[in-house]
Design a protein around this motif. Structure first.
Motif, PDB file in Angstrom:
ATOM      1  N   GLU A 157     -60.047  -0.770  15.177  1.00  0.00           N
ATOM      2  CA  GLU A 157     -61.437  -0.618  15.620  1.00  0.00           C
ATOM      3  C   GLU A 157     -61.703  -1.550  16.796  1.00  0.00           C
ATOM      4  O   GLU A 157     -62.305  -1.154  17.801  1.00  0.00           O
ATOM      5  N   THR A 158     -61.227  -2.784  16.686  1.00  0.00           N
ATOM      6  CA  THR A 158     -61.405  -3.763  17.760  1.00  0.00           C
ATOM      7  C   THR A 158     -60.612  -3.355  19.000  1.00  0.00           C
ATOM      8  O   THR A 158     -61.119  -3.414  20.129  1.00  0.00           O
ATOM      9  N   VAL A 159     -59.365  -2.926  18.812  1.00  0.00           N
ATOM     10  CA  VAL A 159     -58.543  -2.460  19.933  1.00  0.00           C
ATOM     11  C   VAL A 159     -59.211  -1.259  20.598  1.00  0.00           C
ATOM     12  O   VAL A 159     -59.258  -1.159  21.829  1.00  0.00           O
ATOM     13  N   GLY A 160     -59.748  -0.344  19.803  1.00  0.00           N
ATOM     14  CA  GLY A 160     -60.405   0.851  20.325  1.00  0.00           C
ATOM     15  C   GLY A 160     -61.634   0.545  21.157  1.00  0.00           C
ATOM     16  O   GLY A 160     -62.051   1.358  21.979  1.00  0.00           O
ATOM     17  N   ARG A 161     -62.212  -0.637  20.964  1.00  0.00           N
ATOM     18  CA  ARG A 161     -63.334  -1.082  21.803  1.00  0.00           C
ATOM     19  C   ARG A 161     -62.844  -1.764  23.074  1.00  0.00           C
ATOM     20  O   ARG A 161     -63.641  -2.271  23.859  1.00  0.00           O
ATOM     21  N   GLY A 162     -61.521  -1.837  23.254  1.00  0.00           N
ATOM     22  CA  GLY A 162     -60.967  -2.428  24.463  1.00  0.00           C
ATOM     23  C   GLY A 162     -60.567  -3.883  24.325  1.00  0.00           C
ATOM     24  O   GLY A 162     -60.223  -4.526  25.310  1.00  0.00           O
ATOM     25  N   ASP A 163     -60.598  -4.424  23.111  1.00  0.00           N
ATOM     26  CA  ASP A 163     -60.260  -5.835  22.886  1.00  0.00           C
ATOM     27  C   ASP A 163     -58.921  -5.934  22.157  1.00  0.00           C
ATOM     28  O   ASP A 163     -58.878  -6.139  20.945  1.00  0.00           O
ATOM     29  N   LEU A 164     -57.838  -5.780  22.896  1.00  0.00           N
ATOM     30  CA  LEU A 164     -56.498  -5.828  22.304  1.00  0.00           C
ATOM     31  C   LEU A 164     -56.224  -7.184  21.678  1.00  0.00           C
ATOM     32  O   LEU A 164     -55.767  -7.265  20.530  1.00  0.00           O
ATOM     33  N   ALA A 165     -56.508  -8.252  22.393  1.00  0.00           N
ATOM     34  CA  ALA A 165     -56.226  -9.597  21.878  1.00  0.00           C
ATOM     35  C   ALA A 165     -56.992  -9.855  20.584  1.00  0.00           C
ATOM     36  O   ALA A 165     -56.445 -10.396  19.616  1.00  0.00           O
ATOM     37  N   GLY A 166     -58.251  -9.458  20.538  1.00  0.00           N
ATOM     38  CA  GLY A 166     -59.058  -9.643  19.337  1.00  0.00           C
ATOM     39  C   GLY A 166     -58.532  -8.834  18.162  1.00  0.00           C
ATOM     40  O   GLY A 166     -58.521  -9.304  17.022  1.00  0.00           O
ATOM     41  N   GLY A 167     -58.098  -7.610  18.438  1.00  0.00           N
ATOM     42  CA  GLY A 167     -57.543  -6.765  17.375  1.00  0.00           C
ATOM     43  C   GLY A 167     -56.278  -7.354  16.787  1.00  0.00           C
ATOM     44  O   GLY A 167     -56.106  -7.405  15.562  1.00  0.00           O
ATOM     45  N   LEU A 168     -55.383  -7.807  17.660  1.00  0.00           N
ATOM     46  CA  LEU A 168     -54.139  -8.414  17.176  1.00  0.00           C
ATOM     47  C   LEU A 168     -54.418  -9.721  16.444  1.00  0.00           C
ATOM     48  O   LEU A 168     -53.819 -10.006  15.406  1.00  0.00           O
ATOM     49  N   LYS A 169     -55.332 -10.506  16.977  1.00  0.00           N
ATOM     50  CA  LYS A 169     -55.661 -11.795  16.360  1.00  0.00           C
ATOM     51  C   LYS A 169     -56.203 -11.611  14.938  1.00  0.00           C
ATOM     52  O   LYS A 169     -55.922 -12.420  14.055  1.00  0.00           O
ATOM     53  N   SER A 170     -56.941 -10.524  14.706  1.00  0.00           N
ATOM     54  CA  SER A 170     -57.534 -10.301  13.387  1.00  0.00           C
ATOM     55  C   SER A 170     -56.484 -10.057  12.303  1.00  0.00           C
ATOM     56  O   SER A 170     -56.752 -10.294  11.131  1.00  0.00           O
ATOM     57  N   ILE A 171     -55.308  -9.594  12.688  1.00  0.00           N
ATOM     58  CA  ILE A 171     -54.250  -9.340  11.691  1.00  0.00           C
ATOM     59  C   ILE A 171     -53.076 -10.312  11.832  1.00  0.00           C
ATOM     60  O   ILE A 171     -52.056 -10.149  11.168  1.00  0.00           O
ATOM     61  N   GLN A 172     -53.237 -11.319  12.654  1.00  0.00           N
ATOM     62  CA  GLN A 172     -52.171 -12.298  12.858  1.00  0.00           C
ATOM     63  C   GLN A 172     -51.632 -12.894  11.559  1.00  0.00           C
ATOM     64  O   GLN A 172     -50.411 -13.025  11.422  1.00  0.00           O
ATOM     65  N   PRO A 173     -52.474 -13.244  10.575  1.00  0.00           N
ATOM     66  CA  PRO A 173     -51.923 -13.839   9.351  1.00  0.00           C
ATOM     67  C   PRO A 173     -50.969 -12.922   8.580  1.00  0.00           C
ATOM     68  O   PRO A 173     -50.169 -13.390   7.786  1.00  0.00           O
ATOM     69  N   LEU A 174     -51.037 -11.620   8.831  1.00  0.00           N
ATOM     70  CA  LEU A 174     -50.172 -10.672   8.123  1.00  0.00           C
ATOM     71  C   LEU A 174     -48.795 -10.519   8.765  1.00  0.00           C
ATOM     72  O   LEU A 174     -47.890  -9.953   8.160  1.00  0.00           O
ATOM     73  N   PHE A 175     -48.632 -10.994  10.003  1.00  0.00           N
ATOM     74  CA  PHE A 175     -47.359 -10.836  10.711  1.00  0.00           C
ATOM     75  C   PHE A 175     -46.331 -11.858  10.256  1.00  0.00           C
ATOM     76  O   PHE A 175     -46.654 -12.993   9.956  1.00  0.00           O
ATOM     77  N   VAL A 176     -45.088 -11.433  10.270  1.00  0.00           N
ATOM     78  CA  VAL A 176     -43.976 -12.290   9.874  1.00  0.00           C
ATOM     79  C   VAL A 176     -43.403 -12.962  11.134  1.00  0.00           C
ATOM     80  O   VAL A 176     -42.246 -12.785  11.472  1.00  0.00           O
ATOM     81  N   VAL A 177     -44.257 -13.680  11.847  1.00  0.00           N
ATOM     82  CA  VAL A 177     -43.847 -14.470  13.009  1.00  0.00           C
ATOM     83  C   VAL A 177     -44.679 -15.746  13.036  1.00  0.00           C
ATOM     84  O   VAL A 177     -45.755 -15.799  12.438  1.00  0.00           O
ATOM     85  N   SER A 178     -44.193 -16.753  13.745  1.00  0.00           N
ATOM     86  CA  SER A 178     -44.940 -18.007  13.855  1.00  0.00           C
ATOM     87  C   SER A 178     -46.145 -17.818  14.780  1.00  0.00           C
ATOM     88  O   SER A 178     -46.222 -16.852  15.540  1.00  0.00           O
ATOM     89  N   ASN A 179     -47.081 -18.757  14.735  1.00  0.00           N
ATOM     90  CA  ASN A 179     -48.261 -18.701  15.600  1.00  0.00           C
ATOM     91  C   ASN A 179     -47.877 -18.708  17.074  1.00  0.00           C
ATOM     92  O   ASN A 179     -48.459 -17.982  17.876  1.00  0.00           O
ATOM     93  N   ALA A 180     -46.919 -19.545  17.431  1.00  0.00           N
ATOM     94  CA  ALA A 180     -46.496 -19.627  18.834  1.00  0.00           C
ATOM     95  C   ALA A 180     -45.905 -18.295  19.303  1.00  0.00           C
ATOM     96  O   ALA A 180     -46.200 -17.830  20.404  1.00  0.00           O
ATOM     97  N   GLU A 181     -45.073 -17.687  18.468  1.00  0.00           N
ATOM     98  CA  GLU A 181     -44.497 -16.384  18.799  1.00  0.00           C
ATOM     99  C   GLU A 181     -45.585 -15.348  18.989  1.00  0.00           C
ATOM    100  O   GLU A 181     -45.562 -14.557  19.934  1.00  0.00           O
ATOM    101  N   PHE A 182     -46.506 -15.353  18.055  1.00  0.00           N
ATOM    102  CA  PHE A 182     -47.573 -14.370  18.090  1.00  0.00           C
ATOM    103  C   PHE A 182     -48.406 -14.514  19.359  1.00  0.00           C
ATOM    104  O   PHE A 182     -48.695 -13.525  20.032  1.00  0.00           O
ATOM    105  N   GLU A 183     -48.797 -15.730  19.702  1.00  0.00           N
ATOM    106  CA  GLU A 183     -49.623 -15.966  20.883  1.00  0.00           C
ATOM    107  C   GLU A 183     -48.900 -15.531  22.163  1.00  0.00           C
ATOM    108  O   GLU A 183     -49.509 -14.925  23.049  1.00  0.00           O
ATOM    109  N   SER A 184     -47.621 -15.835  22.264  1.00  0.00           N
ATOM    110  CA  SER A 184     -46.846 -15.430  23.439  1.00  0.00           C
ATOM    111  C   SER A 184     -46.786 -13.919  23.559  1.00  0.00           C
ATOM    112  O   SER A 184     -46.977 -13.351  24.633  1.00  0.00           O
TER     113      SER A 184
END
Length: 189
Positions: A86-113
Motif C-alpha cells: 500500500e505504501t509502495v503503491g503511493r510512491g513511497d518505496l523506502a517507506g514500504g520496505l522499511k515497514s517490513i524490515q524486521p521480517l527480513f533475514v538481513v542485518s540493518n546495514a544490509e537492508f539500508e544499503s
C-alpha cells in the motif's frame, strides 16, 4: 550513449565454507538482473552506474550476518506485506520496505544499503512507466507447511512491476527470506 547490453549478476553461492562467490554472465541484450540474497531487482536498465552500484551492494550483502523477527501466522505476514505494498503503491518505496524490515533475514546495514539501491531502480521505473497508481494482490502459493510466496503487482501509469515475497516459517515464525521485484509480468501467466 549507453549500451543496451548489461551484465547479469546471477546470485550468490555460499556453499564454499561460507564465502560468497559471484558468477557474472556474458553481456546480453536481455533485461539486467541483479540478485541479492534477499532482494532481487530486474528491469531494462541501461545505466552503467546503476548496475555497478547494485553489484557493489551485492558484495556487501553477502558478507553480513542475518537475523529477523517473525510473525506467527501467514495471515499476519500477508497483513504486513499488504501494508508495505500500500505504501509502495503511493510512491513511497523506502517507506514500504522499511515497514517490513524486521521480517527480513538481513542485518540493518544490509537492508539500508539495499533499500537505497532499490530507490534508484524505482526512480528509473517511475521515469519509464509513469506515476505510481497503487498495487494489487495476485496470489498466495504455499509449499508444504514452511514455505509461502505472496505475489503482488505495483501499478504505474503505463506498466506494472511484479513483487514476490518468499517466506519461510522457522523457529521465530514467518520471515521474508527473499523479495523479488521486476517488470516481467509475462511470468505471472
Amino acid at each position: 550513449m549507453s549500451s543496451p547490453y548489461c551484465g547479469h549478476l546471477r546470485g550468490l553461492d555460499v556453499r564454499q565454507r561460507g564465502r560468497p562467490s559471484i558468477a557474472l554472465a556474458k553481456p546480453t541484450p536481455s533485461p539486467a538482473a541483479v540478485s541479492f540474497p534477499n532482494i532481487h531487482i530486474t528491469g531494462r536498465f541501461t545505466m552503467k552506474l546503476l548496475s555497478r552500484a547494485i553489484a557493489a551492494i551485492a558484495l556487501v550483502l553477502a558478507a553480513a550476518s542475518a537475523s529477523a523477527q517473525g510473525v506467527p501466522t501467514i495471515e499476519d505476514l500477508k497483513k504486513a506485506t499488504d501494508a508495505a505494498m500500500e505504501t509502495v503503491g503511493r510512491g513511497d518505496l523506502a517507506g514500504g520496505l522499511k515497514s517490513i524490515q524486521p521480517l527480513f533475514v538481513v542485518s540493518n546495514a544490509e537492508f539500508e544499503s539495499t533499500a537505497g539501491q532499490a530507490n534508484l531502480a524505482f526512480s528509473v521505473w517511475s521515469t519509464r512507466f509513469g506515476a505510481s497508481r497503487g498495487h494489487e494482490f495476485i496470489e498466495e502459493k504455499r509449499l508444504g507447511s514452511s514455505l509461502v510466496r505472496l505475489t503482488y503487482i505495483h501499478k504505474f501509469d503505463l506498466h506494472a512491476t511484479r513483487w514476490q515475497f518468499y517466506s519461510y516459517r522457522g523457529k521465530s515464525g514467518w520471515t521474508i527470506s527473499t523479495l523479488n521485484f521486476d517488470d516481467k509480468l509475462q511470468d505471472l501467466f
